[in-house]
Write a protein that holds these residues in place. Structure first.
Motif, mmCIF file in Angstrom:
data_model
loop_
_atom_site.group_PDB
_atom_site.id
_atom_site.type_symbol
_atom_site.label_atom_id
_atom_site.label_comp_id
_atom_site.label_asym_id
_atom_site.label_seq_id
_atom_site.Cartn_x
_atom_site.Cartn_y
_atom_site.Cartn_z
ATOM 1 N N PRO A 15 -44.730 34.403 -139.062
ATOM 2 C CA PRO A 15 -45.260 34.207 -137.707
ATOM 3 C C PRO A 15 -46.288 33.090 -137.600
ATOM 4 N N GLU A 16 -46.991 32.762 -138.687
ATOM 5 C CA GLU A 16 -48.017 31.718 -138.617
ATOM 6 C C GLU A 16 -47.418 30.344 -138.332
ATOM 7 N N TRP A 17 -46.143 30.147 -138.668
ATOM 8 C CA TRP A 17 -45.503 28.863 -138.445
ATOM 9 C C TRP A 17 -44.837 28.748 -137.078
ATOM 10 N N PHE A 18 -44.829 29.830 -136.310
ATOM 11 C CA PHE A 18 -44.000 29.852 -135.105
ATOM 12 C C PHE A 18 -44.676 29.362 -133.817
ATOM 13 N N PRO A 19 -46.000 29.396 -133.658
ATOM 14 C CA PRO A 19 -46.612 29.035 -132.374
ATOM 15 C C PRO A 19 -46.186 27.696 -131.778
ATOM 16 N N PRO A 20 -46.052 26.595 -132.547
ATOM 17 C CA PRO A 20 -45.620 25.340 -131.904
ATOM 18 C C PRO A 20 -44.242 25.447 -131.264
ATOM 19 N N PHE A 21 -43.371 26.229 -131.879
ATOM 20 C CA PHE A 21 -42.037 26.414 -131.314
ATOM 21 C C PHE A 21 -42.089 27.310 -130.075
ATOM 22 N N ALA A 22 -42.905 28.361 -130.140
ATOM 23 C CA ALA A 22 -43.047 29.255 -128.985
ATOM 24 C C ALA A 22 -43.544 28.480 -127.774
ATOM 25 N N ARG A 23 -44.520 27.574 -127.977
ATOM 26 C CA ARG A 23 -45.038 26.780 -126.868
ATOM 27 C C ARG A 23 -43.971 25.838 -126.316
ATOM 28 N N ALA A 24 -43.153 25.274 -127.210
ATOM 29 C CA ALA A 24 -42.092 24.367 -126.764
ATOM 30 C C ALA A 24 -41.032 25.113 -125.961
ATOM 31 N N PHE A 25 -40.661 26.303 -126.418
ATOM 32 C CA PHE A 25 -39.677 27.095 -125.679
ATOM 33 C C PHE A 25 -40.207 27.478 -124.301
ATOM 34 N N GLU A 26 -41.486 27.845 -124.259
ATOM 35 C CA GLU A 26 -42.090 28.215 -122.972
ATOM 36 C C GLU A 26 -42.099 27.015 -122.029
ATOM 37 N N ALA A 27 -42.422 25.832 -122.563
ATOM 38 C CA ALA A 27 -42.460 24.633 -121.731
ATOM 39 C C ALA A 27 -41.083 24.289 -121.175
ATOM 40 N N GLU A 28 -40.039 24.645 -121.920
ATOM 41 C CA GLU A 28 -38.671 24.379 -121.476
ATOM 42 C C GLU A 28 -38.093 25.529 -120.653
ATOM 43 N N GLY A 29 -38.902 26.556 -120.424
ATOM 44 C CA GLY A 29 -38.436 27.704 -119.639
ATOM 45 C C GLY A 29 -37.404 28.543 -120.346
ATOM 46 N N LEU A 30 -37.486 28.597 -121.676
ATOM 47 C CA LEU A 30 -36.504 29.329 -122.463
ATOM 48 C C LEU A 30 -37.057 30.666 -122.937
ATOM 49 N N GLU A 31 -36.234 31.677 -122.845
ATOM 50 C CA GLU A 31 -36.574 32.976 -123.426
ATOM 51 C C GLU A 31 -35.972 33.026 -124.829
ATOM 52 N N VAL A 32 -36.833 33.241 -125.809
ATOM 53 C CA VAL A 32 -36.393 33.292 -127.202
ATOM 54 C C VAL A 32 -36.868 34.596 -127.817
ATOM 55 N N GLU A 33 -35.956 35.286 -128.475
ATOM 56 C CA GLU A 33 -36.319 36.528 -129.155
ATOM 57 C C GLU A 33 -36.428 36.262 -130.652
ATOM 58 N N GLU A 34 -37.554 36.665 -131.232
ATOM 59 C CA GLU A 34 -37.761 36.469 -132.660
ATOM 60 C C GLU A 34 -37.195 37.644 -133.448
ATOM 61 N N TRP A 35 -36.441 37.326 -134.489
ATOM 62 C CA TRP A 35 -35.997 38.322 -135.462
ATOM 63 C C TRP A 35 -36.736 38.049 -136.768
ATOM 64 N N LEU A 36 -37.716 38.877 -137.092
ATOM 65 C CA LEU A 36 -38.450 38.732 -138.340
ATOM 66 C C LEU A 36 -37.671 39.409 -139.450
ATOM 67 N N LEU A 37 -37.162 38.629 -140.374
ATOM 68 C CA LEU A 37 -36.308 39.159 -141.434
ATOM 69 C C LEU A 37 -37.138 39.465 -142.677
ATOM 70 N N THR A 38 -38.054 40.397 -142.526
ATOM 71 C CA THR A 38 -38.866 40.844 -143.662
ATOM 72 C C THR A 38 -38.390 42.201 -144.181
ATOM 73 N N ASP A 39 -37.928 43.032 -143.279
ATOM 74 C CA ASP A 39 -37.258 44.288 -143.642
ATOM 75 C C ASP A 39 -36.453 44.732 -142.432
ATOM 76 N N GLY A 40 -35.639 45.744 -142.598
ATOM 77 C CA GLY A 40 -34.846 46.204 -141.457
ATOM 78 C C GLY A 40 -33.563 46.868 -141.873
ATOM 79 N N VAL A 41 -32.703 47.124 -140.886
ATOM 80 C CA VAL A 41 -31.418 47.793 -141.092
ATOM 81 C C VAL A 41 -30.331 46.912 -140.502
ATOM 82 N N LEU A 42 -29.252 46.722 -141.246
ATOM 83 C CA LEU A 42 -28.121 45.941 -140.756
ATOM 84 C C LEU A 42 -26.871 46.806 -140.816
#
Length: 320
Positions: A15-42
């Motif tokens: 997550p520490e690397w993501f803020p510049p991208f989040a700001r760019a997506f917001e500026a472009e009016g894009l909704e982006v969902e983050e999938w953090l692949l640290t653990d989970g179920v597939l």
């Protein structure tokens, strides 16, 4: 983005690397969902959601206690692509990120010059492989990022002491590279940023002060005089000029750009930062392909256009 357009999903682990991208997506009016692949179920019987899936899993994820993210991402991307979903920097590119051997062999196959390199597995093999190199030479981890395992040795004896000693760093995948030490014409390397088949800009990174640790993300910023971070987590202001290792190479126009664009097209690489050095003996040597490329705030402030915004627009175009 219309209500019927595919959604954008960002697959990452830091997550520490993501803020510049989040700001760019917001500026472009894009909704982006983050999938953090640290653990989970597939669930392999499940059907992935419709969307565009952009992967930026890093070879250095194990340094953030996310050692499982790489294999988890392999599984998720295989599932997505088998289900016909559009991935950006997908399953094949993940392997390119994870292996410098993969990068160097692919670059050579594309006619791009790389440093002389030998891969070794096992401590005895490292010493044996190094015998073919004239000192000084360097070692690095095959699965790296952030300068992992990069060390310069002035003699074979120095290497032998390191390999037998307690400071030896075991590579995540067991593969150590022995590589010629490149003498630069000037004390910097160049990083060429590409998004969606377009050259965005080139960055110069100061090797005289930064050494081998040249991650451009602001969260990675290290004060060269102290070796300590210069920005707290979550900060958005670039370091001052005294600690800034990165600058825009204004007006950079070199035939290597065309080679990199061809290489990216050939490999299916849609977002990347490719690094090279201009050597004292007149060579152009390419040594690293970053498929989870980060962007530097100081460079962004000087650049004619924003790389995160270019990425956001590229992904937006894929949803049309």
């Amino acid at each position: 983005m219309s209500s019927t357009s595919p959604k954008i999903y960002a697959l990452h682990e830091n997550p520490e690397w993501f803020p510049p991208f989040a700001r760019a997506f917001e500026a472009e009016g894009l909704e982006v969902e983050e999938w953090l692949l640290t653990d989970g179920v597939l669930d392999l019987d499940s059907v992935p959601p419709d969307g565009i899936f952009w992967s930026r899993i890093s070879a250095s994820s194990h340094t953030r206690d996310h050692a499982l993210s790489k294999d988890y991402a392999r599984s998720v991307l295989s599932w997505l692509e088998a289900s016909g979903r559009r991935t950006v920097n997908g399953r094949r590119i993940l392997e390119l990120e994870m292996s410098k051997v993969d990068q160097l062999t692919a670059l050579r196959a594309a006619g791009i010059d790389t440093p002389r390199t030998v891969a070794a597995v096992g401590r005895d093999a490292i010493l044996a492989a190094a015998r073919d190199f004239t000192a000084p030479f360097i070692t690095k981890h095959n699965q790296g990022g952030k300068g992992l395992g990069v060390r310069k040795f002035q003699s074979h004896g120095e290497l032998a002491e390191y390999v037998a000693g307690p400071e030896f760093e075991e590579p995540a995948d067991g593969i150590t590279l022995i590589q010629e030490f490149i003498v630069a014409a000037e004390p910097f390397i160049t990083r060429v940023e590409i998004v969606g088949g377009e050259f965005i800009y080139a960055v110069a990174a100061d090797t005289a002060r930064g050494g081998f640790q040249l991650c451009p993300a602001d969260a990675c910023a290290i004060d060269p005089s102290t070796g300590k971070p210069v920005m707290p987590p979550g900060a958005t202001i670039a370091p001052d000029a005294d600690t800034q290792l990165f600058s825009l190479r204004e007006g950079f126009d070199h035939p290597i750009i065309g080679k990199y664009l061809d290489f990216a097209k050939r490999t299916g690489l849609e977002v990347c930062g490719i690094e090279f050095m201009e050597t004292a003996d007149g060579r152009i040597l390419t040594y690293d392909v970053n498929t989870n490329t980060n962007y530097n705030a100081a460079v962004e402030a000087a650049a004619p256009r924003s790389a995160p915004r270019a990425l956001a627009r590229y992904l937006k175009g894929l949803t049309a």
